[in-house]
Every structure is written in C-alpha cells, then in structure tokens.
Design an enzyme around this catalytic site. Structure first.
Site, PDB file in Angstrom:
ATOM      1  N   SER A   1      24.382  61.152   1.222  1.00 12.01           N
ATOM      2  CA  SER A   1      24.342  61.865  -0.059  1.00 12.01           C
ATOM      3  C   SER A   1      24.177  60.890  -1.225  1.00 12.01           C
ATOM      4  CB  SER A   1      25.635  62.665  -0.236  1.00 12.01           C
ATOM      5  OG  SER A   1      26.713  61.768  -0.314  1.00 12.01           O
TER       6      SER A   1
ATOM      7  N   ASN B   1      23.021  64.730   9.899  1.00 12.82           N
ATOM      8  CA  ASN B   1      22.004  65.785  10.039  1.00 12.82           C
ATOM      9  C   ASN B   1      20.793  65.352  10.868  1.00 12.82           C
ATOM     10  OD1 ASN B   1      20.991  64.136   7.989  1.00 12.82           O
ATOM     11  ND2 ASN B   1      19.925  65.826   7.005  1.00 12.82           N
TER      12      ASN B   1
ATOM     13  N   GLU C   1      18.590  55.922   1.090  1.00 13.45           N
ATOM     14  CA  GLU C   1      17.822  57.175   1.230  1.00 13.45           C
ATOM     15  C   GLU C   1      18.828  58.293   1.033  1.00 13.45           C
ATOM     16  OE1 GLU C   1      14.684  56.986   1.416  1.00 13.45           O
ATOM     17  OE2 GLU C   1      14.442  54.923   2.066  1.00 13.45           O
TER      18      GLU C   1
ATOM     19  N   CYS D   1      17.307  66.691   4.459  1.00 12.70           N
ATOM     20  CA  CYS D   1      17.162  66.116   3.116  1.00 12.70           C
ATOM     21  C   CYS D   1      15.892  66.634   2.460  1.00 12.70           C
ATOM     22  CB  CYS D   1      17.145  64.595   3.208  1.00 12.70           C
ATOM     23  SG  CYS D   1      15.995  63.994   4.439  1.00 12.70           S
TER      24      CYS D   1
HETATM   25  N1  NAD Z   1      16.627  60.755   2.027  1.00 15.30           N
HETATM   26  C1  NAD Z   1      16.855  60.746   3.321  1.00 15.30           C
HETATM   27  O1  NAD Z   1      16.163  60.068   4.098  1.00 15.30           O
HETATM   28  C2  NAD Z   1      17.976  61.572   3.911  1.00 15.30           C
HETATM   29  C3  NAD Z   1      17.923  61.926   5.271  1.00 15.30           C
HETATM   30  C4  NAD Z   1      18.974  62.676   5.789  1.00 15.30           C
HETATM   31  C5  NAD Z   1      20.040  63.058   4.989  1.00 15.30           C
HETATM   32  N2  NAD Z   1      20.062  62.715   3.682  1.00 15.30           N
HETATM   33  C6  NAD Z   1      21.149  63.151   2.801  1.00 15.30           C
HETATM   34  O2  NAD Z   1      22.400  62.962   3.450  1.00 15.30           O
HETATM   35  C7  NAD Z   1      23.347  63.923   3.002  1.00 15.30           C
HETATM   36  C8  NAD Z   1      24.015  64.599   4.200  1.00 15.30           C
HETATM   37  O3  NAD Z   1      24.615  63.642   4.995  1.00 15.30           O
HETATM   38  P1  NAD Z   1      26.182  63.302   4.974  1.00 15.30           P
HETATM   39  O4  NAD Z   1      26.964  64.509   4.555  1.00 15.30           O
HETATM   40  O5  NAD Z   1      26.507  62.654   6.275  1.00 15.30           O
HETATM   41  O6  NAD Z   1      26.236  62.238   3.810  1.00 15.30           O
HETATM   42  P2  NAD Z   1      27.468  61.295   3.380  1.00 15.30           P
HETATM   43  O7  NAD Z   1      27.035  60.572   2.179  1.00 15.30           O
HETATM   44  O8  NAD Z   1      28.728  62.080   3.320  1.00 15.30           O
HETATM   45  O9  NAD Z   1      27.638  60.308   4.624  1.00 15.30           O
HETATM   46  C9  NAD Z   1      26.581  59.480   5.073  1.00 15.30           C
HETATM   47  C10 NAD Z   1      27.175  58.288   5.798  1.00 15.30           C
HETATM   48  O10 NAD Z   1      27.881  57.493   4.851  1.00 15.30           O
HETATM   49  C11 NAD Z   1      29.187  57.243   5.327  1.00 15.30           C
HETATM   50  N3  NAD Z   1      30.094  57.062   4.188  1.00 15.30           N
HETATM   51  C12 NAD Z   1      30.837  57.998   3.567  1.00 15.30           C
HETATM   52  N4  NAD Z   1      31.567  57.428   2.588  1.00 15.30           N
HETATM   53  C13 NAD Z   1      31.261  56.107   2.580  1.00 15.30           C
HETATM   54  C14 NAD Z   1      31.694  55.000   1.811  1.00 15.30           C
HETATM   55  N5  NAD Z   1      32.593  55.133   0.847  1.00 15.30           N
HETATM   56  N6  NAD Z   1      31.176  53.784   2.083  1.00 15.30           N
HETATM   57  C15 NAD Z   1      30.253  53.642   3.065  1.00 15.30           C
HETATM   58  N7  NAD Z   1      29.815  54.651   3.829  1.00 15.30           N
HETATM   59  C16 NAD Z   1      30.306  55.874   3.597  1.00 15.30           C
HETATM   60  C17 NAD Z   1      29.501  58.449   6.186  1.00 15.30           C
HETATM   61  O11 NAD Z   1      30.576  58.197   7.061  1.00 15.30           O
HETATM   62  C18 NAD Z   1      28.176  58.667   6.890  1.00 15.30           C
HETATM   63  O12 NAD Z   1      28.054  57.789   7.981  1.00 15.30           O
HETATM   64  C19 NAD Z   1      22.540  64.912   2.153  1.00 15.30           C
HETATM   65  O13 NAD Z   1      22.724  64.609   0.793  1.00 15.30           O
HETATM   66  C20 NAD Z   1      21.092  64.620   2.572  1.00 15.30           C
HETATM   67  O14 NAD Z   1      20.124  64.987   1.618  1.00 15.30           O
HETATM   68  C21 NAD Z   1      19.046  61.972   3.129  1.00 15.30           C
END
Ligand code: NAD
Length: 491
Positions: free
Chosen positions: A225, A148, A246, A280
């Site tokens: 997430s 995102n 995060e 987020c």
């Molecule tokens: N707090 C913050 O700073 C912030 C900022 C932006 C987005 N977000 C959060 O991110 C989420 C949306 O992003 P998303 O759908 O890409 O999240 P996600 O958790 O599906 O993926 C995030 C990253 O983690 C990787 N990933 C997935 N499974 C993994 C595993 N088993 N081991 C290691 N890495 C793995 C993904 O390939 C991706 O690169 C929302 O929950 C949002 O709130 C948080």
C-alpha cells in the site's frame, strides 16, 4: 502445518510465536506462520552476504541455468501451485493459474537475461582509451511483498535479483506465506546454492523494519500500500538505501461515445471484479461519456447478474472472497461513505454471510453511479469489488478526471477513433495504458509500475527491473602508456 523460515538452505526450528493462516473462502486453518524477529533477519542477512560473494562470481549464463530449472519445476507443479494459491489468497482458480504462469514466464525471461545483461561500449574522447559501462550486482537485497499476488510479484523481484548476481531475503505477507514455502521447496529441489534465496516470515513492523535498517541490505524492493510504502521510503531514505516502491492504484476505464460497448462491459467486468477487486490495477472507476452512459450502465448491470460468487476452487465461480474481515470492514465503510456523498448505489453493497458464504469473507460486486469525480469514493483505493461510474462530456474532461487521483498505475480507454486513443495514451498520467482492454493484464516483459502515489520511478518486470538490482559501473581502460587526462586540452 507449522511453517519455518528458510535460511542458508536450511529449514529453521520452531519460532517463539505464530500467526494462523486462514482460507478466506471458508475460514479453514491452512497453516501457522512464524512471527520472526530481528535476530532471524540478522541470521538471514549474514547467510545472504556470505553467499553473495561466491554467487557474483558464477557467470551470469550459469546463474540463469538455475532459473531455467526453477521455471521448468514451476511448470511441472503449476496446477498444485495454483490450487494452494487459491486456497490461501482466494482468487479464482483460473486467475491463480494465470498468476503462476506469470512466474514461469518471468523465470524463462530473466534466464534469457543471463546471456545479455547488456551494458554499453562508447568511444572515449581520448586516443588509445576504451570506455564501457557494465551492470554490476549490488549485494544483498530485501524483498517485501503483498498478499494479493503472492507468487508473481516475488518472481518479478527475486528472479532479476539473482540473475544479476545478488542474493536475497524475502519477507512475504503473513496472510499468504504458503507460496513462499512452495518456492523455497523449488529453490531447494533445483539445488540453488545455499544462502542465495532466504525466506523470513513475520510482520512488516518487525521483519520488514529489521530488513530496511540492516546496513548489509543494500536494496529494498517493496510492493504494497502507499501508506506502508511511504514509511518504507522514509526509513530507507534515512539509511540511504536504494528503495523501489510499487504501491496502490485507483484505476479507471474511460468509455467514449464511439466505444464498442459490449467490449467495454467485458473489460470492466474482468478488471473490476476479477480477484474480487483486489488487484493494484483493478478498475475502480468508469469514466463514461454522457451519450452512452445509460446504455453502458444497463449492459453492465445485466452482466453483473452473471457473476457467480463462491470458493475460487469451484471452476464455475467468477468472484471469490476478499482476504479477511478487515478488508470486508474497509469495503463496507466505503459503501457508507459513497452513500453519504450522494452517490447512487445501483447494485450490490452488502457483505454475504449466509449459507455457503457463512464462514468466508464475501462482498457483493457493487456499482455506484452519479459519482462526483472528487468524492472520496472516486479518489481513494478501496481494494474490493466496488466500481464508481462518473459521467463526463468530452475526452478532455475524461483525461482530467482520470488524472485527478493521487495514484498513477493503470488506465484504459475504449474508443474506435485512432486519433482519440493516441491523444489519450499521451496524456493519461499512468505507468500503464490499455487501449480497448480493461485496466489489468500486464505482460512480464514490459515494465510494470506507476506514477505519483503509485511508485517512486522504479519498475518491476521487463528489463527495467534490472535497474533496481544492478549498479552501473563505468570502466575506462587506457592503453596509451601515458597519463591522459579527460577535459584537459593537451594540444
Ligand atoms: N503497484 C503494484 O505493483 C502493486 C501490486 C500489488 C499490490 N499493490 C498494493 O498493495 C496493497 C495491498 O497489499 P497489502 O495489504 O499486503 O499491503 P501492505 O502495505 O499492508 O503490506 C505489504 C507488505 O509490506 C509489509 N509491511 C507492512 N508494514 C510494514 C512496515 N512498517 N515496514 C516494512 N514492511 C511492512 C507487509 O507485511 C507486507 O509484506 C494495495 O494498496 C495494492 O494496490 C501494488
């Protein structure tokens, strides 16, 4: 275009398998992204480890010079980067420009840190002894980022990492690899020494896991997430890694009885429906005082009519698509959950899939009212353009409802009463609090992150980001010529 990994300054060969990257606005194929394996991660870590020894010896102000160059090049390419970002992620072009600007700001800000990286000198308790602590680089770090904010978040992590003397391997989300490709081109063009910046594309379960488990990767900085973050924390914990997380949010705007309602409506619209609710920090709940509930609802509904939807490259569009089919299904499932919980659907609630929307992933800006504060609709992260209106009778109740969720990223309060807002900023249990502004709009020189299910105490951005990518090293220099022992009374 077939993308390749960028390891040790070299674009790698063909991968065994690829995933297709689609433009969420129209379904057009943008690229194919490699689905790398553990083997490529090992190769990248070996390169990063070798490069780090030399990189750590480059004086920090000289390391910072590369960041100035990177920032300047990002500035030159700003419009191009924003266009690519809108195509692969879907956010409207104005927001894409803003996200690229965040990256540029981060480059210059962290470059400035190259001449600071401030440590401490303190008096020793012993005569003729000098005591200080310095920030030391940690080594090879792994960066895992979401789709995102495909460029800003990577800069929040990679720039402090390299200015502090680390090298990195970045695993971007497979949905949005083009920003990583563009950044690799910039790293190459500014002549960043080979092995300092490495990019390995692929799935979280393969590449992410391999990074976390690799003994030479000392830090994992993850944004995504809460569900994935919990897994990353568990696995990282088992390997005794420093893990910075995060994660998700369920952010609220509080509107008190003395608020400027017009301003509150503007703040809600921007933070709830900007990036189609996929931030987020997106406003997902509006906690409104009963005395102004009717007025706020009316003005909000009127303003929502003006939210033009479509391809974010069209400058007149205010709300772009959501990332993919899976996101649409998730949002739709929460519409059904909301209805079954007795919330009142007063606007939106549908997937748009006809005419110009037929090949993209569009969901109408949606408003529920009369939402129970403890319902699933009001407690769980939806990550789409859906807002729940919750009515309360006092500031105390508003704060309690705000704090009732499992997340703690951002909150906002609209009120003209200075006593109330000061009281609120003290008691709102979130890492970020906005007064008379929406829940979004972070500036890069302040710490970014949240409490509870949003984070594990670390922060991206600001000087606080350096805490993730440095170790404190305490140094004692005894120039007395004799063995002096602390805590032992020698008199
Ligand atoms: N707090 C913050 O700073 C912030 C900022 C932006 C987005 N977000 C959060 O991110 C989420 C949306 O992003 P998303 O759908 O890409 O999240 P996600 O958790 O599906 O993926 C995030 C990253 O983690 C990787 N990933 C997935 N499974 C993994 C595993 N088993 N081991 C290691 N890495 C793995 C993904 O390939 C991706 O690169 C929302 O929950 C949002 O709130 C948080």
């Amino acid at each position: 275009m077939k993308l390749t990994n960028y390891i040790d300054g070299v674009w790698q060969g063909e991968a065994a398998s690829y995933a297709v990257v689609l433009n969420p606005a129209n379904g057009e194929e943008l690229a194919q992204v490699p689905l790398s394996t553990e083997e490529e991660v090992q190769q990248a870590v070996a390169a990063a480890k070798k490069a780090q020894k030399k990189w750590a010896l480059v004086p920090a102000p000289k390391r910072a010079d590369y960041l100035y160059e990177i920032g300047r090049m990002m500035k030159d390419k700003k419009e191009h980067l924003a266009q690519v970002l809108t195509k692969e992620m879907g956010k409207v072009i104005e927001e894409a420009r803003g996200e690229v600007q965040e990256g540029i700001d981060m480059a210059f800000y962290m470059a400035g840190e190259g001449r600071r990286l401030i440590g401490e000198t303190v008096p020793s308790e012993l005569q003729d002894k000098f005591a200080m602590s310095v920030r030391a680089p940690i080594g090879v770090v792994g960066l895992i980022t979401p789709w995102n904010f495909p460029i800003a978040i990577a800069t929040w992590k990679s720039f402090p990492a390299i200015v502090a003397g680390n090298t990195f391997i970045w695993k971007p989300a497979t949905e949005t690899p083009l920003m990583a490709y563009e950044m690799a081109l910039i790293f190459e063009e500014v002549g960043l020494p080979h092995g300092v910046a490495n990019i390995v594309f692929g799935s979280g379960s393969d590449v992410g896991t391999a990074l976390i488990e690799h003994p030479d990767v000392r830090v994992i900085s993850f944004t995504g997430s809460t569900e994935t973050g919990r897994h990353v924390a568990e696995l990282g914990g088992r390997h005794l890694k420093k893990v910075s997380l995060e994660m998700g949010g369920k952010n609220a705007v509080i509107v008190l009885e003395d608020a400027d309602i017009e301003l509150a409506v503007e703040g809600i619209l921007w933070s709830a429906f900007g990036t189609a609710g996929q931030r987020c920090t997106a406003c997902s709940r509006v906690i409104v005082h009963k005395d102004v509930k009717e007025e706020l609802q009316k003005r909000l509904l009127e303003s929502m009519q003006d939210l033009t939807m479509g391809d974010g490259l069209d400058e007149t569009v205010k709300v772009g698509p959501v990332i993919n089919e899976k996101a649409l299904e998730k949002i739709q499932s929460y519409i059904e959950i909301g209805k079954s919980e007795g919330a009142n659907l007063v606007a939106g609630g549908h997937v748009l899939n006809e005419g110009k929307f037929a090949t993209g992933h569009y969901f109408e800006p949606t408003l529920f009212t009369d939402v129970a504060w403890d319902s699933r609709l009001a407690q769980e992260e939806i990550f789409g353009p859906v807002v729940s209106l919750i009515t309360v009778s006092s500031l105390d109740e508003a704060i309690e409802v705000n704090n009732s969720v499992a997340y703690g990223l951002s909150s906002s309060i609209f009120s003209q009463d200075v006593n109330k807002v000061f009281r609120a900023q003290r008691d709102l249990d979130t890492g970020i609090v906005y007064i008379n502004a929406g829940t979004t709009g972070a500036e890069i020189h302040l710490p970014f992150g949240g409490t509870k299910g949003t984070g594990n105490g670390h922060r991206d951005s600001g000087v606080a980001a350096l805490d993730v990518f440095t170790e404190w090293k305490s140094i004692y220099i005894d120039y007395s010529g004799k063995l002096q022992r602390a805590q032992i009374d020698t008199e």
